[in-house]
Write a protein that holds these residues in place. Structure first.
Motif: not given
Lengths: 431, 385
Positions: A65-73, A400-403, A415-418, A427-431
């Motif tokens: 995933w990256n900033e534009s895809e995969g990070i749901l929030w 990279s999570m950036g932190e 989803s994954l909650f990290i 983290i997941g796939v947008k529906r």
């Protein structure tokens, strides 16, 4: 005739032994299931999941995933902490701490789908004595919450334990550092509480005055306390299971050179097994009728047969390969995967303990891996997520999570909650 | 005369209105205190079932119950009991933030007779009402017994910010001043580590009151971890005032004697392994003496890895014979009276056996000793041998 009869008897015995093993396996699994909290199948009720094995139910999890895809929030967290998130229904719950001595304690609930804050319960904890090894940046919100689907139990390194309802309203509080003695785990207490059979089990392993407690889930009162003066500081979360042969509810603690099995009703020792390292952070798990326990540094992985065994028959295998200090391992298709602290993934056969494979994935690790949707997720302290295919161990993606990431992820709602140092990510796939 | 009567009547009316409103307020406070009675009762009885029911009632009350709740904080010191009160306060505060009366709450923070914990709750509320209030309050809190550490911490942070902005000289000057004024050991060490290269800096050992010069001897066999219970010749001689630091002792056919040890300036603990053989299941001794010009009441702050027993002038003053301890500052404390003249100390430290096949003593505490001596205000005493 005699020989044939003997052969027949042997064959019968072998079948009987095999059936007995199957029966024990079934009993083990059903005993674990019996003990499991009554939450939804999609919940993640402890830091290692609802089955305490790091394996979740999810579909279509991304491999990268990256900033534009995969990070749901992603949501900033109000203050510091390294506890792992848990998921109860549509709530993601974790703890944080703040203030000069990290005595401002918070239990925080976010909506799993939007990341918005549901509620935040704050109270003040005990000031710890000066601990020379205590890493300030971790704060005191290091043990993870646990839930039975109705109640949330949170513990902090200060010695405070609380039980809240699903709206964050208090049900009971305990200050173990006041009721007994101040917490003196030099690195900070990190063992998480465990709920089973209407009790909350708390393991307080520290340098001087260690003990295990069973508290009533209903009102927090102490049911029994077992002093363990021979035990030094450890950080392993206890493991609860029902013994297949005796049907006793058992509590496993590891560390200070041994694995100790206590009767969860009374706190009495049922058996001990030597061979663990002095320091222990990983939590054991059950594979068929074996308890798999890893400890380090300089320790080994032990496979201990459960049930009413004589001491000579209890240890099935042991292996010094790939053990590390902090992360717990994970079982996949009859193998045990352990990343250790330095990103060298070691795979051992759970039947024999022999090394099956080794793979370098890089990074340093505090978080334990989780598996779901045929993928294994490793989160390094540097904030790199490495995703492996669970059967082939092929690297599917690196993100990279950036932190920094020190907490183990949760798997729920596909989803994954990290939890990173500053944010909680979904983290997941947008529906 | 008419004007005088007019003014007087207005004064009397105002006074009576003020008295009436004061009475009303007092009556209101008493009414809310009565409302809290079942909650108080449940707290006294420590009944979680009753507490949660009463908590639900109290947390729904309006902001007028805040001060009675804050007064209730004065009656309880355990964080668990306080947590019932503070979580109720939190609920009320977050619901009624705009209605809270800052002027009525601030005096509760300023009252140093109130409990530290209660004052911190008030500070937390005031910070919510006026974000940034806390920083302003701490600027004048150096002498406040509850908030001195917070003051020091915020000043240290400011000095670090100044340093990070490039003004190293000013930051160092500020930190040096803070180093002289700090009382908390952790803060002293933290500041020292930032300015230790400064010339003419009071040594860390002197600031902490750390005893840094010792004579040490060992290892003696502990014989399966029985060291703390066994009495060794060193102890017998010390207690009989016959300890001879030039004497040697036979241990398993080898002769061992006392060795002088001075703790390095940046270090806070004596590590036996630096000058003596390290061995599992062993006992080590450390001996020292300090001179006091007068009879003085002081606090001893000691720690050992893994066990520690400490004698002062022949009296066992700290007895912590249990294994697995890690040495850390101020773990064990006791008050003693230094006599005028030389005061002797003998420390006995034992190391455990190790774990057998599971791994040596990986991560186990090494044989270490820490002793510092402070006055009644917690300030390190400079006592020469």
């Amino acid at each position: 005739m005699m020989l044939n009869q003997t052969k027949l008897n042997c064959k019968t015995m072998a079948i009987a032994r095999g059936n007995l093993r199957l029966l024990m396996l079934f009993s083990s699994l059903s005993c674990i299931l019996f003990l499991m909290p009554t939450g939804n199948a999609a919940d993640w009720l402890s830091w290692r999941g609802s089955n305490y094995d790091g394996i979740g139910e999810a579909l279509n999890l991304p491999a990268s995933w990256n900033e534009s895809e995969g990070i749901l929030w992603q949501r900033p967290l109000p203050s510091t902490g390294y506890s792992s998130p848990i998921v109860i229904g549509d709530q993601v719950v974790l703890t944080t701490s703040d203030g000069l001595d990290y005595t401002e304690l918070y239990v925080v609930s976010l909506n799993a789908f939007s990341g918005e804050l549901n509620w935040k319960t704050k109270f003040f904890g005990s000031k710890l004595p000066f601990l020379s090894q205590f890493a300030k940046e971790l704060g005191t919100a290091v043990p993870s919450c646990v839930s039975d689907g109705q109640n949330i139990v949170a513990m902090f390194s200060t010695g405070e334990v609380c039980c809240l309802d699903l709206s964050g309203n208090p049900l009971w509080f305990r200050s173990l550092g006041v009721d007994y003695a101040p917490f003196t785990n030099d690195y900070g207490a990190a063992s998480s509480p465990v709920i089973a059979a209407g009790k909350v089990f708390v393991s307080v392993d520290q340098d001087g005055g260690s003990y295990v407690l069973a508290l009533s889930l209903e009102d927090g009162k102490t049911i029994w306390k077992r002093d363990r003066p021979e035990i030094g500081d450890n950080w392993a979360t206890p493991f609860v299971y029902r013994c297949p042969s005796t049907q006793k509810l058992c509590l496993i603690n590891s560390g200070s050179y041994m694995i100790e099995c206590l009767d969860a009703q009374s706190g009495e020792t049922l058996w001990t097994q030597s061979g663990a390292a002095r320091l222990c952070a990983p939590t054991p798990f059950i594979y068929q009728d074996l308890l798999i326990s890893t400890s380090g540094p300089g320790g080994q992985t032990l496979a201990v047969r459960l049930g009413d065994q004589s001491p000579e028959n209890r240890l099935v295998w042991k292996s010094p390969k790939g053990t590390g200090f902090l992360p717990s391992g994970i079982q996949v298709d009859g193998n045990y995967l352990h990343s250790g602290d330095r990103g060298i993934l070691t795979v051992l056969s759970l039947k024999t303990g022999s090394e099956v494979a080794q793979k370098r994935i890089g990074g340093s690790y505090r978080a334990s891996p989780v598996m779901a949707d045929g993928k294994i997720y490793f989160l390094s302290l540097e904030g790199t997520a490495t995703v492996l295919e669970s059967k082939t161990l092929e690297i599917l993606g690196v993100s990279s999570m950036g932190e920094k990431v020190g907490a183990s992820p949760a798997v729920a709602h596909d989803s994954l909650f990290i939890r990173g140092e500053k944010h909680l990510f979904r983290i997941g796939v947008k529906r | 005369m008419l004007i005088f009567r007019f003014v007087l009547s207005h004064i009397l009316i105002s006074a009576s209105l003020f008295a009436q409103s004061f009475d009303e307020e007092r009556e209101q406070q008493m009414r809310f205190r009565e409302l809290l009675t079942p909650f108080q009762q449940a707290l006294k009885e420590r009944d979680p079932i009753q507490l949660r029911m009463q908590w639900l009632v109290v947390s729904q009350l309006d902001e007028h119950v805040l001060i009675p709740l804050l007064d209730l904080c004065e009656e309880y010191s355990s964080p668990a009991e306080m947590a019932w009160i503070t979580t109720a306060i939190d609920k009320i505060t977050s619901r009624s933030l705009n209605d809270l009366e800052f002027e009525k709450l601030e005096p509760l923070l300023m009252d140093t007779k109130r409990s530290g914990r209660g004052r911190r709750v008030v500070l937390s509320i005031l910070e919510q009402i006026k974000p940034g209030y806390r920083d302003g309050f701490l600027l004048s809190a150096e002498l406040d017994p509850e908030f001195h550490r917070d003051y020091m911490s915020s000043q240290i942070d400011k000095a670090v910010q100044i340093r990070d902005q490039g003004n190293v000289g000013e930051a160092t000057r500020k930190l040096t001043q803070l180093y002289d004024r700090a009382v908390d050991a952790e803060q002293i060490i933290s500041i020292y580590n930032m300015i230790k290269e400064q010339p003419d800096l009071v040594s860390l050992h002197e600031r902490l009151g750390l005893i840094s010069e010792w004579k040490v001897i060992g290892p003696f066999p502990s014989e399966k971890a029985r060291g703390p219970e066994q009495t060794y010749p060193v102890e017998i001689q010390y207690l009989n005032k016959q300890l001879d630091l030039s004497q040697s002792y036979d241990v398993d056919g080898k002769s061992i004697g006392w060795i002088a040890f001075k703790i390095a300036k940046d270090v806070t603990s004596l590590k036996f392994g630096q000058v003596l053989a390290g061995r599992n299941d062993s006992v080590y001794f450390a001996s020292t003496s300090v001179h006091s010009d007068v009879i003085k009441r002081v606090e001893l702050l000691a720690s050992g890895g893994e066990t520690i027993q400490l004698w002062h002038n022949g009296v066992l003053v700290i007895d912590a014979p249990f294994y697995n301890q890690r040495p850390r500052l101020d773990r064990h404390r006791c008050l003693v009276e230094l006599k005028e003249g030389d005061n002797t100390f003998l420390a006995k430290v034992c190391i455990g056996e190790g774990g057998g096949e599971g791994g040596g003593r990986g991560g186990a505490p090494a044989g270490e000793l820490i002793l510092r001596i402070v006055d009644e205000n917690g300030k390190g005493l400079i006592l020469k041998p």
